[in-house]
Design a protein around this motif. Structure first.
Motif, PDB file in Angstrom:
ATOM      1  N   VAL A  47      12.029  -1.058   3.500  1.00  0.00           N
ATOM      2  CA  VAL A  47      10.718  -0.403   4.517  1.00  0.00           C
ATOM      3  C   VAL A  47       9.151   0.134   3.502  1.00  0.00           C
ATOM      4  O   VAL A  47       9.679   1.319   2.814  1.00  0.00           O
ATOM      5  CB  VAL A  47      11.386   0.463   5.642  1.00  0.00           C
ATOM      6  CG1 VAL A  47      10.148   0.853   6.374  1.00  0.00           C
ATOM      7  CG2 VAL A  47      12.880   0.117   6.306  1.00  0.00           C
ATOM      8  N   GLY A  48       8.021  -0.303   3.811  1.00  0.00           N
ATOM      9  CA  GLY A  48       6.811  -0.154   3.109  1.00  0.00           C
ATOM     10  C   GLY A  48       5.820  -0.895   3.831  1.00  0.00           C
ATOM     11  O   GLY A  48       6.096  -0.840   5.239  1.00  0.00           O
ATOM     12  N   GLN A  49       4.820  -0.328   3.548  1.00  0.00           N
ATOM     13  CA  GLN A  49       3.905  -0.828   4.111  1.00  0.00           C
ATOM     14  C   GLN A  49       2.845  -1.453   3.584  1.00  0.00           C
ATOM     15  O   GLN A  49       2.788  -1.426   2.308  1.00  0.00           O
ATOM     16  CB  GLN A  49       2.757   0.574   4.563  1.00  0.00           C
ATOM     17  CG  GLN A  49       1.323   0.127   5.350  1.00  0.00           C
ATOM     18  CD  GLN A  49       0.935   1.519   5.831  1.00  0.00           C
ATOM     19  OE1 GLN A  49       1.642   2.582   5.706  1.00  0.00           O
ATOM     20  NE2 GLN A  49       0.147   2.025   5.809  1.00  0.00           N
ATOM     21  N   VAL A  50       2.214  -2.561   3.593  1.00  0.00           N
ATOM     22  CA  VAL A  50       1.711  -3.464   3.449  1.00  0.00           C
ATOM     23  C   VAL A  50       0.121  -3.602   4.003  1.00  0.00           C
ATOM     24  O   VAL A  50      -0.721  -3.136   4.947  1.00  0.00           O
ATOM     25  CB  VAL A  50       2.264  -5.421   3.382  1.00  0.00           C
ATOM     26  CG1 VAL A  50       3.741  -4.864   2.636  1.00  0.00           C
ATOM     27  CG2 VAL A  50       2.023  -5.731   4.406  1.00  0.00           C
ATOM     28  N   ARG A  51      -0.850  -4.492   3.211  1.00  0.00           N
ATOM     29  CA  ARG A  51      -2.567  -4.626   3.682  1.00  0.00           C
ATOM     30  C   ARG A  51      -2.293  -6.129   3.434  1.00  0.00           C
ATOM     31  O   ARG A  51      -2.488  -6.308   2.986  1.00  0.00           O
ATOM     32  CB  ARG A  51      -3.166  -3.911   2.658  1.00  0.00           C
ATOM     33  CG  ARG A  51      -4.999  -4.319   3.255  1.00  0.00           C
ATOM     34  CD  ARG A  51      -5.758  -3.358   2.169  1.00  0.00           C
ATOM     35  NE  ARG A  51      -5.513  -1.816   3.317  1.00  0.00           N
ATOM     36  CZ  ARG A  51      -6.051  -0.732   3.067  1.00  0.00           C
ATOM     37  NH1 ARG A  51      -6.453  -0.991   1.746  1.00  0.00           N
ATOM     38  NH2 ARG A  51      -5.750   0.785   3.682  1.00  0.00           N
ATOM     39  N   LEU A  52      -2.660  -6.390   5.033  1.00  0.00           N
ATOM     40  CA  LEU A  52      -3.228  -7.919   5.522  1.00  0.00           C
ATOM     41  C   LEU A  52      -4.778  -7.707   6.165  1.00  0.00           C
ATOM     42  O   LEU A  52      -4.581  -7.150   7.210  1.00  0.00           O
ATOM     43  CB  LEU A  52      -2.032  -8.421   6.282  1.00  0.00           C
ATOM     44  CG  LEU A  52      -2.034 -10.197   6.737  1.00  0.00           C
ATOM     45  CD1 LEU A  52      -2.349 -10.516   5.945  1.00  0.00           C
ATOM     46  CD2 LEU A  52      -0.852 -10.024   8.163  1.00  0.00           C
ATOM     47  N   ASP A  68      13.344  -3.729  -3.815  1.00  0.00           N
ATOM     48  CA  ASP A  68      12.279  -2.379  -3.469  1.00  0.00           C
ATOM     49  C   ASP A  68      10.366  -2.836  -3.890  1.00  0.00           C
ATOM     50  O   ASP A  68      10.593  -2.843  -5.197  1.00  0.00           O
ATOM     51  CB  ASP A  68      12.484  -0.951  -3.687  1.00  0.00           C
ATOM     52  CG  ASP A  68      13.636  -0.005  -2.667  1.00  0.00           C
ATOM     53  OD1 ASP A  68      13.685  -0.804  -1.449  1.00  0.00           O
ATOM     54  OD2 ASP A  68      14.418   0.492  -2.957  1.00  0.00           O
ATOM     55  N   LEU A  69       9.606  -3.003  -3.169  1.00  0.00           N
ATOM     56  CA  LEU A  69       8.554  -2.583  -3.944  1.00  0.00           C
ATOM     57  C   LEU A  69       7.805  -1.558  -3.943  1.00  0.00           C
ATOM     58  O   LEU A  69       7.584  -0.946  -3.379  1.00  0.00           O
ATOM     59  CB  LEU A  69       7.757  -4.108  -3.300  1.00  0.00           C
ATOM     60  CG  LEU A  69       8.252  -5.637  -2.467  1.00  0.00           C
ATOM     61  CD1 LEU A  69       7.252  -5.857  -1.776  1.00  0.00           C
ATOM     62  CD2 LEU A  69       8.209  -6.453  -4.017  1.00  0.00           C
ATOM     63  N   ALA A  70       6.792  -1.918  -5.786  1.00  0.00           N
ATOM     64  CA  ALA A  70       5.824  -0.805  -5.897  1.00  0.00           C
ATOM     65  C   ALA A  70       4.888  -1.022  -5.031  1.00  0.00           C
ATOM     66  O   ALA A  70       4.288  -1.798  -4.651  1.00  0.00           O
ATOM     67  CB  ALA A  70       6.023  -0.536  -7.091  1.00  0.00           C
ATOM     68  N   GLU A  71       4.135  -0.079  -4.911  1.00  0.00           N
ATOM     69  CA  GLU A  71       2.707   0.688  -4.465  1.00  0.00           C
ATOM     70  C   GLU A  71       1.887  -0.299  -5.582  1.00  0.00           C
ATOM     71  O   GLU A  71       1.790  -0.608  -6.487  1.00  0.00           O
ATOM     72  CB  GLU A  71       1.872   1.789  -4.090  1.00  0.00           C
ATOM     73  CG  GLU A  71       0.663   2.025  -4.097  1.00  0.00           C
ATOM     74  CD  GLU A  71       0.159   3.116  -4.028  1.00  0.00           C
ATOM     75  OE1 GLU A  71      -1.253   3.590  -3.580  1.00  0.00           O
ATOM     76  OE2 GLU A  71       1.205   4.656  -3.438  1.00  0.00           O
ATOM     77  N   GLY A  72       0.635  -1.183  -4.632  1.00  0.00           N
ATOM     78  CA  GLY A  72       0.276  -2.513  -5.367  1.00  0.00           C
ATOM     79  C   GLY A  72       0.866  -3.758  -5.806  1.00  0.00           C
ATOM     80  O   GLY A  72       0.493  -4.591  -6.292  1.00  0.00           O
ATOM     81  N   THR A  84       0.325  -1.412   0.231  1.00  0.00           N
ATOM     82  CA  THR A  84      -0.215  -0.331   0.161  1.00  0.00           C
ATOM     83  C   THR A  84       0.681   1.223   0.166  1.00  0.00           C
ATOM     84  O   THR A  84       0.426   2.252   0.014  1.00  0.00           O
ATOM     85  CB  THR A  84      -1.035   0.267   1.190  1.00  0.00           C
ATOM     86  OG1 THR A  84      -0.367  -0.191   1.990  1.00  0.00           O
ATOM     87  CG2 THR A  84      -2.096  -1.570   0.759  1.00  0.00           C
ATOM     88  N   ARG A  85       2.205   1.076   0.073  1.00  0.00           N
ATOM     89  CA  ARG A  85       2.668   2.140   0.336  1.00  0.00           C
ATOM     90  C   ARG A  85       4.375   1.601  -0.398  1.00  0.00           C
ATOM     91  O   ARG A  85       4.991   0.484   0.157  1.00  0.00           O
ATOM     92  CB  ARG A  85       3.395   2.943   1.469  1.00  0.00           C
ATOM     93  CG  ARG A  85       4.060   4.393   1.303  1.00  0.00           C
ATOM     94  CD  ARG A  85       4.397   5.463   2.899  1.00  0.00           C
ATOM     95  NE  ARG A  85       4.418   4.158   3.659  1.00  0.00           N
ATOM     96  CZ  ARG A  85       4.223   4.174   5.137  1.00  0.00           C
ATOM     97  NH1 ARG A  85       3.851   5.061   5.421  1.00  0.00           N
ATOM     98  NH2 ARG A  85       4.933   3.710   5.811  1.00  0.00           N
TER      99      ARG A  85
END
Length: 158
Positions: free
Chosen positions: A107-112, A125-129, A100-101
């Protein structure tokens, strides 16, 4: 008698307003009790101060005991259409999550399960989505990977 009714009405309003700042869903019952006593005093049903205090106590505590759990449900927000219950973070290993970020420096943010979690990822590094997979946790920070771990139990794919 009018002054006493105003006292109870103002007290009730202040108690109800205090619920916005102290959100334990308790003050609202005392506020409603005070407003009911204020109305009863204004129409002449209650005369003496001891009657008013006793009525306030009975109405407030009675409504608190009998209605709080039912009303508390109304104030809980839903963060997802799907609720898996209260799972511990260890049980989330192998779950699919959505970024999600975007990740920056790992460091980032995920939805669980409908909630956003701080996350760390060591393999880029992962991108949003993007989709990632939970591989562990450090405290309440999820450790995720862009690669699906073996033997994962993805409940999100259904």
């Amino acid at each position: 008698m009018i002054e006493q009714s105003w006292f109870w009405l103002i007290l009730g309003a202040l108690l109800i307003l205090s619920e916005f700042f102290i959100t334990g869903i308790v003050a609202i019952f005392f506020g409603v009790g005070a407003i009911l006593v204020g109305i009863a005093t204004a129409v002449g049903l209650l005369d003496s101060l001891p009657e008013q205090v006793l009525s306030f106590s009975v109405l407030s505590v009675g409504s608190l005991l009998f209605a709080r759990e039912r009303i508390k449900i109304w104030f809980r927000g839903n963060v997802s259409d799907r609720w898996d219950g209260d799972r511990d973070l260890i049980a989330t290993r192998g779950e699919r999550v959505t970024v999600t970020r975007g990740f920056s420096q790992g460091v980032g943010q995920v939805r669980l399960s409908g909630a956003d979690w701080k996350a760390e990822c060591e393999d880029g590094d992962l991108a949003e989505g993007d989709i990632a997979w939970v591989i562990g946790h450090r405290g309440i920070t999820l450790l995720v990977s862009a690669n699906r771990p073996e033997h994962s139990h993805d409940h999100s794919a259904s």
